[in-house]
Design a protein around this motif. Structure first.
Motif, mmCIF file in Angstrom:
data_model
loop_
_atom_site.group_PDB
_atom_site.id
_atom_site.type_symbol
_atom_site.label_atom_id
_atom_site.label_comp_id
_atom_site.label_asym_id
_atom_site.label_seq_id
_atom_site.Cartn_x
_atom_site.Cartn_y
_atom_site.Cartn_z
ATOM 1 N N ILE A 189 -32.103 -46.413 -6.764
ATOM 2 C CA ILE A 189 -31.327 -44.691 -6.072
ATOM 3 C C ILE A 189 -30.468 -44.068 -7.176
ATOM 4 O O ILE A 189 -30.272 -44.803 -8.071
ATOM 5 N N ASP A 190 -31.120 -42.852 -7.442
ATOM 6 C CA ASP A 190 -30.990 -42.390 -8.743
ATOM 7 C C ASP A 190 -30.061 -40.718 -8.212
ATOM 8 O O ASP A 190 -28.745 -41.157 -6.909
ATOM 9 N N ASP A 191 -29.171 -40.440 -9.131
ATOM 10 C CA ASP A 191 -28.023 -39.297 -9.656
ATOM 11 C C ASP A 191 -26.879 -40.115 -8.602
ATOM 12 O O ASP A 191 -26.358 -39.346 -7.426
ATOM 13 N N PHE A 192 -26.577 -41.143 -8.049
ATOM 14 C CA PHE A 192 -25.868 -41.496 -7.296
ATOM 15 C C PHE A 192 -24.562 -40.962 -8.200
ATOM 16 O O PHE A 192 -24.290 -41.283 -9.418
ATOM 17 N N ALA B 264 -26.363 -46.077 -16.185
ATOM 18 C CA ALA B 264 -25.260 -44.879 -16.651
ATOM 19 C C ALA B 264 -26.715 -44.740 -17.060
ATOM 20 O O ALA B 264 -27.311 -44.809 -18.138
ATOM 21 N N GLU B 265 -26.719 -42.734 -16.350
ATOM 22 C CA GLU B 265 -27.835 -42.845 -17.781
ATOM 23 C C GLU B 265 -27.059 -41.306 -18.019
ATOM 24 O O GLU B 265 -25.446 -40.957 -17.865
ATOM 25 N N GLY B 266 -27.809 -41.110 -19.232
ATOM 26 C CA GLY B 266 -27.164 -39.959 -20.366
ATOM 27 C C GLY B 266 -26.091 -40.321 -21.196
ATOM 28 O O GLY B 266 -25.073 -39.400 -21.376
#
Ligand code: C2E
Ligand code: CA
Ligand code: CA
Ligand code: CA
Length: 279
Positions: free
Chosen positions: A178-181, A235-237
């Motif tokens: 699930i992206d951009d959670f 954790a993205e970015g």
């Protein structure tokens, strides 16, 4: 003032017309771009925080427009969604990933999982699962190499239908993220009913994690609940050492971001996974 207003309107209409015109042109160009190979893929590795090794890689689409140069997917993906081209575009990506994976497997590279971003529109199509299997079968690529990234937005649709679709996809051996959670309207209680493997905490919560106690609290809460649901957290970015050490302290599982690696060309990605083999 009437004249002024009229000028204002004229000006407004001119802007609007050029914007509409630019959009229309881009729509046409998108269609041509698929036929003329103006798209290509880059791959951004995701690292396991414990072992520091690349666990998977996210496929990101790139478009070099013949006149306007590079155009960001943040611009053209929403356009493709509005214009109904998105299914074709997502299908182009699936096919390009399958082709690339076949090349890598032929070269005997040990592949980490390859994650593909998918618009909810494509996922929700009735023929999606069939298209997916056909595409990878055509290139003889086993589906356990593949992961799908779906944004939270998809989850607000009919829950029973989404559950079924996700289950079918996972039964094929595909993992789901699930992206951009945190940015959408879904809640963890909803996620609990969905067969997914990972959640990706949106970059906007990571950006100020070292300065903003609220953001840290949110990230801590997501990690804790995800652990309870036995989901891995990405954790993205991640851009700074400071963010990384906080995420490590909080027992985040996986990290992705410019600090660790930018999205890589096929060649650079190959040398990364090759190096990994040598070690
Ligand atoms: P996303 O799925 O949330 O992808 C992550 C975006 O963050 C990517 O932008 C990536 O290059 C960027 N990024 C990664 N690490 C960092 C970092 O440390 N700092 C910063 N500032 N950015 C970082 P990109 O490639 O421009 O893609 C934007 C969005 O376009 C993606 O967001 C995704 O929603 C969409 N997209 C990209 N490729 C595809 C595709 O093949 N199919 C579909 N349907 N959508 C795609
Ligand atoms: Ca993504
Ligand atoms: Ca994301
Ligand atoms: Ca995003």
């Amino acid at each position: 003032t009437a004249k002024k207003r009229e000028q204002g309107w004229l000006y407004f209409n001119q802007i609007r017309d050029t914007q509409v015109k630019q959009k229309m042109e881009l729509w046409q160009d998108l269609s041509i771009a698929m036929e003329q190979d103006q798209f290509y893929l880059v791959f951004q590795p995701l690292f396991d925080l414990e072992s520091n090794t690349p666990l998977s890689a996210e496929t990101l689409l790139r478009w070099t427009h013949p006149e306007h140069g590079p155009i960001s997917p943040a611009t053209f993906v929403p356009l493709a969604e509005q214009s109904g081209l998105i299914s074709r575009l997502d299908h182009w990506v699936l096919n390009a990933v399958a082709r690339q994976c076949r090349l890598w497997l032929d070269n005997e590279l040990t592949l980490p999982r390859i994650a593909i971003n998918l618009s909810g529109i494509s996922f929700l199509r009735n023929d999606f699962e069939q298209r997916l299997t056909n595409t990878f079968k055509a290139h003889n690529v086993p589906l356990h190499h593949i992961e799908l990234e779906l944004t939270e937005g998809v989850l607000i649709e009919d829950l029973a239908r989404i559950q079924e679709k996700l289950q079918r996809v996972r039964d094929m051996g595909i993992s789901v993220s699930i992206d951009d959670f945190g940015t959408g309207y879904s809640s963890l209680s909803r996620i609990k009913n969905l067969p997914v493997d990972h959640i990706k905490i949106d970059k906007s919560f990571i950006d100020d994690i070292d300065k903003n106690p609220q953001d840290l609290k949110i990230v801590q809460a997501i990690i804790l609940m995800a652990q309870g649901l036995q989901l891995k957290v990405v954790a993205e970015g991640v851009e700074t050492e400071k963010q990384l050490s906080i995420l490590r302290e909080e027992h985040c599982d996986v990290v992705q971001g410019y600090l660790l690696s930018r999205p890589l060309s096929v060649e650079d990605f190959e040398s990364l996974i090759d190096e990994d083999l040598i070690i």
